[in-house]
Design an enzyme around this catalytic site. Structure first.
Site, PDB file in Angstrom:
ATOM      1  N   HIS A  88     -32.068 -43.736  95.808  1.00  0.00           N
ATOM      2  CA  HIS A  88     -31.149 -42.809  95.149  1.00  0.00           C
ATOM      3  C   HIS A  88     -29.871 -42.593  95.941  1.00  0.00           C
ATOM      4  CE1 HIS A  88     -29.878 -39.911  92.271  1.00  0.00           C
ATOM      5  NE2 HIS A  88     -29.971 -38.884  93.079  1.00  0.00           N
ATOM      6  N   ASP A 148     -33.873 -47.125  92.744  1.00  0.00           N
ATOM      7  CA  ASP A 148     -33.805 -45.660  92.732  1.00  0.00           C
ATOM      8  C   ASP A 148     -35.066 -45.094  92.085  1.00  0.00           C
ATOM      9  OD1 ASP A 148     -33.203 -42.979  92.359  1.00  0.00           O
ATOM     10  OD2 ASP A 148     -31.110 -43.353  91.871  1.00  0.00           O
ATOM     11  N   SER A 175     -25.605 -38.276  91.493  1.00  0.00           N
ATOM     12  CA  SER A 175     -26.813 -37.681  90.948  1.00  0.00           C
ATOM     13  C   SER A 175     -26.424 -36.725  89.811  1.00  0.00           C
ATOM     14  CB  SER A 175     -27.610 -36.977  92.049  1.00  0.00           C
ATOM     15  OG  SER A 175     -28.912 -36.682  91.619  1.00  0.00           O
TER      16      SER A 175
END
Length: 710
Positions: free
Chosen positions: A688, A656, A581
């Site tokens: 994600h 995602d 991320s």
């Protein structure tokens, strides 16, 4: 050694457990979703208070025990409740999430409904039956009314099992009673009962103006498209209203929040007498917040009580806490650190209750006489969390917990007692009872070291000067078992580096992920550091990244690299980096900025161009692309692919909804155009995060990549 680094060992973990002949960890042991993962997590026992009393209970999931002077006696069992529920066609699956209506009546939401059970009479007091297993709900214990969302519509049911449709969504782009603003600003739900449960406030969001973003479902015979609403930075955002349903009048009114509609309505709270709603309203630019009072019956705006402005951002994350007819407590970072303030209901500041170069991390409420406020905070160091009380009259702060550790607390209704769960670098988990009058601690449970008999390396916490030469940064280094200082070891840096995530703490193993222990076991040095931009260090520390994401963070991380290179046992030619991320963004960012330093990188779910990220988060830190074109250009990883020299693996979930797949696809397209070779892997049915058993597959791929190339 470079004196600018001022390397200060804070704590050393002195348990090289059977390092010579210990057992080996593997991925099934250290990765969530792995077959053996649960047995390596520190054991946990759930203690809580019985209703509003100071009586301690322990909940095993099947049985609730009363705990007195170290002796446990059974209060109720799941089997006994199931017997009482048998005539209602509802079966209790677990007692794990029960709450108390009184000191003798518990309630629980289970599949098929919600029930209340009297442990003294062994009778079901009421059942609210539901056809579906609702996910969004709020139960008010005083009125015994259940508000919930079913098929996007809002309902209320009572203890007589009567159900009422309150509001139909109607349009496809309308979201009622659920979290809004993409869970930013501390928002986790969309239903807000008044204290007495006679009125229900709720979010009502219109997403019709937000661009549809396609996600592809490959599980159908012909791949199908699923659209989500995804407002990218600089683009149209959704419009939110706050409705109020009056259960007596059976009418809905809406707060008159006015124009512009593109703003953030956050931190809904009720006044002490349920007459008013306090709402923290934030402008689209996120640099001006107004706390506004509304009439809960009519929706009329009564007054703007006060406002807060910043040249960078204001981020309200905590609702006002009304504790009397004319007083409430507000949390704010206005002086540079998150602290408590007392206001009257006319918006006049009575006093700042806490102050100093530290932050309140959790407000725990007031005692029954409103003499003391209780809170968790970093007053004794940013690596620890402790419990404190502060006098509302004198502002005197008293520390209640004593062990240097990362504590979390659950206080009794009286605030005379607190269940204290803590860990520190040498302690997996301890749970006990803390007397808040005299700070006496009684241990209830201590977890064993689940790594006993396994090869675990030494964990050290260090302090490193930031790139500004003055700010201390917290770091963690894990050495391989059987460490030999005369040898050279490769390093794997695990990085996040973004807002709202502190990775280095005075918790078990210094907050290290178990995967890092495995990497150390395999002969790597595992390193992590929290750069400026990460939380709980005050606004100057956190807001240094404003309008230039990736710049300050990378400069600070390189001070960590300088520290590593100063160690004689670090192989400076074999340094790798991994993150997910924001950490995925940082991984590529570091490899592009410092290609001669990082030999291998694994980037997961990376933001590669911030203009493709969502409005609320992206514009808080970067402003809009129109307002900050230079900042967006400098942070755009897609424009710097030619500088990559090391081996890079990029991983992404194909569906995602947080960092959309487009980020890494665009990055790969630029690599192709520039003849830059990178490796790429996709998880077709994951969002994600790659969760469940597939996470073992993910981390095996990550681990192999470092083994193959580092």
């Amino acid at each position: 050694m470079n004196k600018k680094l001022l390397i200060i060992p804070l704590l050393l973990l002195a348990f090289l457990v059977n390092a010579q002949n210990g057992k080996k960890l593997d991925l099934e042991d250290v990765i969530s979703g792995g077959k053996n993962y649960a047995q390596f997590r520190p054991e946990y026992k759930k203690y809580s208070f019985l209703g509003t009393s100071d009586i301690i209970t322990r909940n095993s999931g099947d049985t609730i025990y009363k705990v007195s002077k170290g002796i446990e006696s059974i209060l109720v069992t799941k089997a006994k409740i199931n017997e009482a529920l048998s005539s209602h066609n509802i079966e209790e699956s677990t007692l794990w999430n029960i709450s108390w209506l009184s000191n003798s009546v518990l309630w629980n939401k289970v599949k098929g409904g919600l029930y209340a059970y009297n442990i003294e009479s062994n009778k079901i007091e009421f059942v609210i039956k539901l056809d579906s297993d609702i996910k969004v709900y709020d139960f008010n214990e005083e009125s015994r009314l259940l508000a919930y969302v079913l098929n996007d519509d809002l309902y209320i049911s009572n203890s007589k099992n009567e159900h009422q449709l309150i509001l139909e969504a109607g349009a496809d782009n309308r979201v009622i009673g659920q979290s809004v603003h993409r869970n930013e600003f501390g928002i986790t739900n969309g239903l807000f009962w008044s204290n007495k449960g006679t009125k229900l406030a709720f979010y009502d969001m219109d997403e019709s103006m937000v661009t549809d973003y396609p996600l592809v479902d490959i599980t159908t015979r012909v791949a199908s498209e699923k659209d989500i609403k995804y407002p990218m930075a600089g683009m149209k955002s959704h419009h939110v209203k706050v409705g109020v349903y009056d259960t007596a009048a059976k009418e809905i009114s809406y707060l008159s929040t006015g124009e512009p509609k593109e703003k953030y309505l956050t931190n809904v709270s009720w006044s002490f007498d349920d007459a008013n709603i306090l709402l923290a309203e934030l402008n689209r630019g996120q640099n001006h917040m107004e706390l506004v009072k509304y009439d809960a019956s009519t929706g009329d705006k009564i007054a703007m009580l006060f406002d807060e402005k910043s040249t960078k951002w204001v981020e309200p994350e905590h609702p006002a806490y009304s504790y009397s007819k004319d007083r409430f407590i507000w949390q704010s970072e206005r002086d540079g650190y998150n602290h408590l303030y007392i206001y009257n209901t006319q918006g006049k500041l009575i006093k700042q209750l806490t102050k100093g170069d530290w932050v309140v991390t959790k407000f725990c409420g007031l005692d029954s006489n409103n003499k003391y406020a209780y809170f968790e905070g970093t007053k004794d160091g940013s690596l620890d969390r402790n419990l404190y009380k502060v006098s509302l009259s004198s502002e005197k702060i008293t520390k209640l917990s004593s062990v240097s550790a990362y504590h979390s607390f659950s206080l009794s209704n009286s605030k005379n007692w607190a269940i204290d769960m803590y860990s520190n670098q040498n302690t997996p988990r301890v749970i006990g009872l803390l007397n808040t009058k005299n700070s006496k601690f009684t241990e209830l449970f201590r977890a064993e070291n689940s790594y006993e008999g396994y090869e675990i390396g030494e964990v050290k916490l260090t302090s490193i000067k930031a790139a500004d030469g003055k700010t201390d940064l917290n770091g963690r280094i894990i050495l391989p078992p059987n460490f030999d200082a005369s040898k050279k070891y490769p390093v794997v840096v695990y990085v996040y580096g973004g807002p709202h995530a502190q990775l280095v703490t005075n918790t078990w193993l210094g907050g290290a992920r178990a995967w890092q222990l495995l990497m150390a076991q395999k002969g790597y040095i595992a390193f992590t550091m929290d750069n400026r931009g990460t939380p709980y260090r005050g606004t100057e520390f956190e807001q240094a990244i404003h309008r230039r994401l990736g710049e300050i963070e990378a400069a600070d991380q390189m001070e960590g690299i300088k520290y590593l290179k100063s160690l004689p046992y670090v192989d400076s030619e074999r340094i790798g980096v991994h993150g997910w991320s924001f950490g995925g963004f940082m991984t590529i960012n570091l490899m592009e900025k410092f290609p001669d330093v990082f030999k291998v990188g694994v980037s997961g779910g990376p933001v590669t161009d911030w203009k493709y990220y969502e409005v609320m988060y992206g514009e808080r830190y970067m402003d809009s692309p129109e307002e900050n074109p230079e900042g967006y250009a400098k942070s755009n990883l897609n424009t710097r692919v030619e500088s990559i020299e090391g081996r890079l693996l990029v991983i992404h979930g194909a569906i995602d909804p947080t960092v959309v797949w487009q980020h890494s696809l665009y990055f790969i397209e630029e690599c192709i155009k520039k003849r830059v070779q990178v490796d790429y892997f996709v998880y077709p049915t994951h969002e994600h995060n790659v969760l469940g058993p597939d996470r073992v597959h993910l981390m095996e791929k990550v681990t192999r990549y470092f083994d193959d190339f580092l």
